[in-house]
Enzyme design. Structure first.
Site, PDB file in Angstrom:
ATOM      1  N   GLY A  57       0.865  -1.118  -0.064  1.00  0.00           N
ATOM      2  CA  GLY A  57      -0.048  -0.254   0.079  1.00  0.00           C
ATOM      3  C   GLY A  57       0.873   1.285   0.076  1.00  0.00           C
ATOM      4  O   GLY A  57       2.070   1.142   0.433  1.00  0.00           O
ATOM      5  N   CYS A  84       5.281  -6.141   1.653  1.00  0.00           N
ATOM      6  CA  CYS A  84       5.716  -4.750   1.730  1.00  0.00           C
ATOM      7  C   CYS A  84       5.071  -4.146   2.754  1.00  0.00           C
ATOM      8  O   CYS A  84       5.268  -4.304   4.253  1.00  0.00           O
ATOM      9  CB  CYS A  84       5.384  -4.048   0.389  1.00  0.00           C
ATOM     10  SG  CYS A  84       6.330  -2.422   0.243  1.00  0.00           S
ATOM     11  N   TYR A  85       3.962  -3.331   2.723  1.00  0.00           N
ATOM     12  CA  TYR A  85       3.242  -2.641   3.653  1.00  0.00           C
ATOM     13  C   TYR A  85       2.422  -3.452   4.823  1.00  0.00           C
ATOM     14  O   TYR A  85       2.361  -3.700   5.892  1.00  0.00           O
ATOM     15  CB  TYR A  85       2.130  -1.816   3.118  1.00  0.00           C
ATOM     16  CG  TYR A  85       1.397  -0.823   4.284  1.00  0.00           C
ATOM     17  CD1 TYR A  85       1.588   0.192   4.900  1.00  0.00           C
ATOM     18  CD2 TYR A  85      -0.042  -1.441   4.404  1.00  0.00           C
ATOM     19  CE1 TYR A  85       0.920   0.710   5.876  1.00  0.00           C
ATOM     20  CE2 TYR A  85      -0.877  -0.809   5.199  1.00  0.00           C
ATOM     21  CZ  TYR A  85      -0.623   0.200   6.004  1.00  0.00           C
ATOM     22  OH  TYR A  85      -1.302   0.937   6.945  1.00  0.00           O
ATOM     23  N   HIS A 172       8.245  -7.358  -3.855  1.00  0.00           N
ATOM     24  CA  HIS A 172       6.886  -7.604  -4.434  1.00  0.00           C
ATOM     25  C   HIS A 172       6.857  -8.898  -5.376  1.00  0.00           C
ATOM     26  O   HIS A 172       7.570  -8.908  -6.376  1.00  0.00           O
ATOM     27  CB  HIS A 172       6.127  -6.558  -5.378  1.00  0.00           C
ATOM     28  CG  HIS A 172       5.866  -5.477  -4.567  1.00  0.00           C
ATOM     29  ND1 HIS A 172       4.471  -5.448  -4.133  1.00  0.00           N
ATOM     30  CD2 HIS A 172       6.329  -4.276  -4.030  1.00  0.00           C
ATOM     31  CE1 HIS A 172       4.337  -4.145  -3.294  1.00  0.00           C
ATOM     32  NE2 HIS A 172       5.603  -3.559  -3.131  1.00  0.00           N
ATOM     33  N   GLU A 174       4.572 -10.308  -6.825  1.00  0.00           N
ATOM     34  CA  GLU A 174       3.706 -10.584  -7.661  1.00  0.00           C
ATOM     35  C   GLU A 174       4.021  -9.965  -9.184  1.00  0.00           C
ATOM     36  O   GLU A 174       3.176 -10.323 -10.019  1.00  0.00           O
ATOM     37  CB  GLU A 174       2.317  -9.925  -7.245  1.00  0.00           C
ATOM     38  CG  GLU A 174       2.431  -8.479  -6.882  1.00  0.00           C
ATOM     39  CD  GLU A 174       2.711  -8.000  -5.581  1.00  0.00           C
ATOM     40  OE1 GLU A 174       2.404  -6.894  -5.123  1.00  0.00           O
ATOM     41  OE2 GLU A 174       3.690  -8.773  -4.940  1.00  0.00           O
ATOM     42  N   ASP A 230     -15.698 -11.318 -24.195  1.00  0.00           N
ATOM     43  CA  ASP A 230     -16.348 -11.153 -22.984  1.00  0.00           C
ATOM     44  C   ASP A 230     -17.878 -11.511 -22.757  1.00  0.00           C
ATOM     45  O   ASP A 230     -18.423 -12.268 -22.306  1.00  0.00           O
ATOM     46  CB  ASP A 230     -15.941  -9.802 -22.298  1.00  0.00           C
ATOM     47  CG  ASP A 230     -14.453  -9.664 -22.101  1.00  0.00           C
ATOM     48  OD1 ASP A 230     -13.958 -10.473 -22.584  1.00  0.00           O
ATOM     49  OD2 ASP A 230     -14.185  -8.398 -22.353  1.00  0.00           O
ATOM     50  N   LYS A 372      -8.940 -11.673 -18.503  1.00  0.00           N
ATOM     51  CA  LYS A 372      -9.119 -11.695 -19.726  1.00  0.00           C
ATOM     52  C   LYS A 372      -8.842 -13.000 -20.163  1.00  0.00           C
ATOM     53  O   LYS A 372      -9.576 -13.841 -20.663  1.00  0.00           O
ATOM     54  CB  LYS A 372      -8.453 -10.582 -20.663  1.00  0.00           C
ATOM     55  CG  LYS A 372      -8.729 -10.773 -22.042  1.00  0.00           C
ATOM     56  CD  LYS A 372     -10.085 -10.848 -22.625  1.00  0.00           C
ATOM     57  CE  LYS A 372     -10.476  -9.213 -22.764  1.00  0.00           C
ATOM     58  NZ  LYS A 372     -11.604  -9.011 -23.478  1.00  0.00           N
TER      59      LYS A 372
END
Length: 516
Positions: A57, A84-85, A172, A174, A230, A372
């Protein structure tokens, strides 16, 4: 639900990367949801997550009124990973000092000190590249915790509790820049939390059909069918759930790509036994958009008219529909409204933030939590033809947000022809499937040119092509120069009104994929 899946709860503290955490977990066939950190301990226990991830964050733990979580969560027995945060909150709650004001952004070399748990399969003492983005850090783990990894500037880049399955990382995992980030998250899911990889496309189809039946019951629905992957997948799911009580309405709003209406009609009338109504409302939409150049105003005007057309068409067709099916995706929701955490709205989407408050339908959005490529996987599971499954994303407002400035039939015609040439040449070069999204944009700019020894003063066209995994971040596609040259030559020679072609080399962030 017909399937019982292990679920991961992501508490969102406002990181720009929170959605990437979800994406990486989904790639491991584990279901997850993002929720605000204000969820109570009682709610979390009822939700029964197999594991919890605390996101990063933008805040410091020392700022006033910053988001946090119930410290009792650390005693719940649920495996927790703080990023992290999230790591800093764990450290502070467990009695360690968070040091303020040491900024670090970019790549760092992580040295692994314990190759178990999060770092199972790593070499002890070995190094790997990670991505940092923080202003605070922790030097010493809390009492009862031990250091797992460090960098040149971070004595404690990762820690774990000795007596509980609680972990923290200051980097991070991710993001793609952390080279073995996927392995770290996979280790947390399977080595630490013992999750099972059961959330697959076939399981999603079965679960979603069950949810749709529960929501709609014995009533009727209409689907706003655009022909993109979609809305097509959403229509197929709802059709499997309620059969002929679904009426698909394809609205030709005059903002479609070349040949789009014919392709959609051919596929759905030839391959599927669905009720399909094609409504030509192009004059209405173009009248609404006359004189509007602001992109948010365009989206809201289109969203309002869509609902009015759906309502009128459904009433005329005698559907008795109480539900509107839409192919809304997770990135649409994230960019339009906060996912419940302290996220920032980037832009409204005509099918999310642009819908009128007095809409007469209840929404059915079976793809709302999907990215997607997950939608494409579900489409393949449902048997959707590859030429539709593999199509590049196309925005609901269509060419309205690719004609910058005023929208007229003449400007739309110029863009439509140029865009068709662009995509034709991409396919001819064998590059279509390597690109996430490619399109042309007509700029509100004219430039001087020379054609046949005569001066011209005509339109400037921009080309955009990006690569991406999920639409949340993207990089510009590196075309071979000769392909760009062929595209530019064809457009200038064949599309009357264009004398200059440019190529957009902006990434997301800081730009968005679309120009508006």
């Amino acid at each position: 639900m017909s399937h019982e899946h292990d679920r991961v709860l992501i508490l969102d503290f406002g990181s720009q990367f929170t959605q990437l955490i979800a994406r990486r977990i989904r790639e491991e066939s584990v279901y997850c949801e993002i929720h605000p950190p204000t969820r109570t301990l009682e709610w979390i226990r009822d939700w029964a997550p197999a594991a919890i991830i605390l996101s990063g964050g933008p805040n410091s733990v020392y700022d006033e009124g910053v988001p946090d979580f119930d410290p009792e969560l650390l005693k719940s027995g649920i495996p927790i990973l703080g990023i992290c945060y999230g790591m800093q909150l764990i450290a502070q709650m467990e009695g360690s000092k968070v040091l303020h004001g040491h900024r670090e952004y970019g790549r760092a070399e992580l040295t692994v000190q314990e190759a178990t748990g999060l770092f199972a399969g790593f070499d002890e003492g070995g190094q790997t590249t990670v991505w940092c983005s923080h202003g605070d850090h922790v030097d010493d783990p809390p009492e009862g915790y031990e250091r797992l990894a460090s960098t040149h500037t971070l004595p404690t880049a990762a820690f774990r509790a000795r007596d509980r399955k609680i972990y923290g990382v200051q980097f991070h995992p991710e993001v793609a820049h952390t080279k073995r980030g996927d392995e770290i998250l996979s280790n947390f899911l399977f080595e630490v939390a013992g999750c099972r990889p059961t959330w697959t496309p076939d399981a999603f189809v079965e679960d979603t059909i069950e949810k749709i039946r529960a929501q709609i019951g014995d009533r009727a629905a209409i689907c706003g069918l655009s022909g993109g992957v979609d809305s097509s997948v959403a229509a197929l799911l709802v059709h499997r759930a309620i059969g002929d009580r679904l009426t698909c309405i394809f609205v030709d709003h005059g903002l479609l790509r070349k040949g789009e209406r014919q392709q959609v009609e051919t596929m759905f009338r030839s391959h599927y036994d669905m009720k399909l109504v094609v409504e030509d409302a192009s004059e209405l939409f173009l009248a609404d958009l006359a004189g509007i150049s602001d992109p948010e105003a365009k989206r809201k005007a289109i969203g309002k008219r869509f609902i009015e057309v759906f309502e009128a068409t459904a009433e005329r067709e005698g559907t008795g529909a109480e539900f509107l099916v839409q192919g809304t995706l997770y990135p649409d929701v994230i960019e339009s409204v906060s996912a419940g955490g302290p996220s920032v709205m980037i832009k409204s989407h005509h099918n999310v933030g642009g819908l009128p408050e007095d809409m007469p339908f209840e929404l059915v959005e079976p793809l709302r939590e999907l990215f997607k490529d997950e939608v494409r996987a579900v489409g393949r599971e449902l048997g959707l033809p590859q030429q539709f499954v593999g199509r590049h994303p196309f925005p609901g407002p269509g060419l309205a947000i690719r004609v910058l400035g005023d929208i007229t039939k003449e400007r739309l015609a110029v863009l439509r022809e140029a865009d068709a040439i662009y995509l034709d040449e991409i396919r001819a070069a064998g590059l279509y499937d390597s690109i996430w999204q490619a399109f042309a944009v007509l700029l509100p700019v004219q430039s001087v040119g020379v054609m046949g020894d005569a001066r011209t003063y005509e339109n400037v066209l921009a080309l955009r092509a990006v690569t991406s995994r999920d639409g949340m971040t993207a990089d510009w596609f590196h075309f071979p120069h000769e392909v760009l040259g062929t595209i530019s030559t064809r457009i200038i020679n064949e599309v009357r009104g264009v004398n200059r072609v440019t190529y957009d080399i902006s990434s997301k962030p800081p730009a968005t994929i679309e120009w508006e």
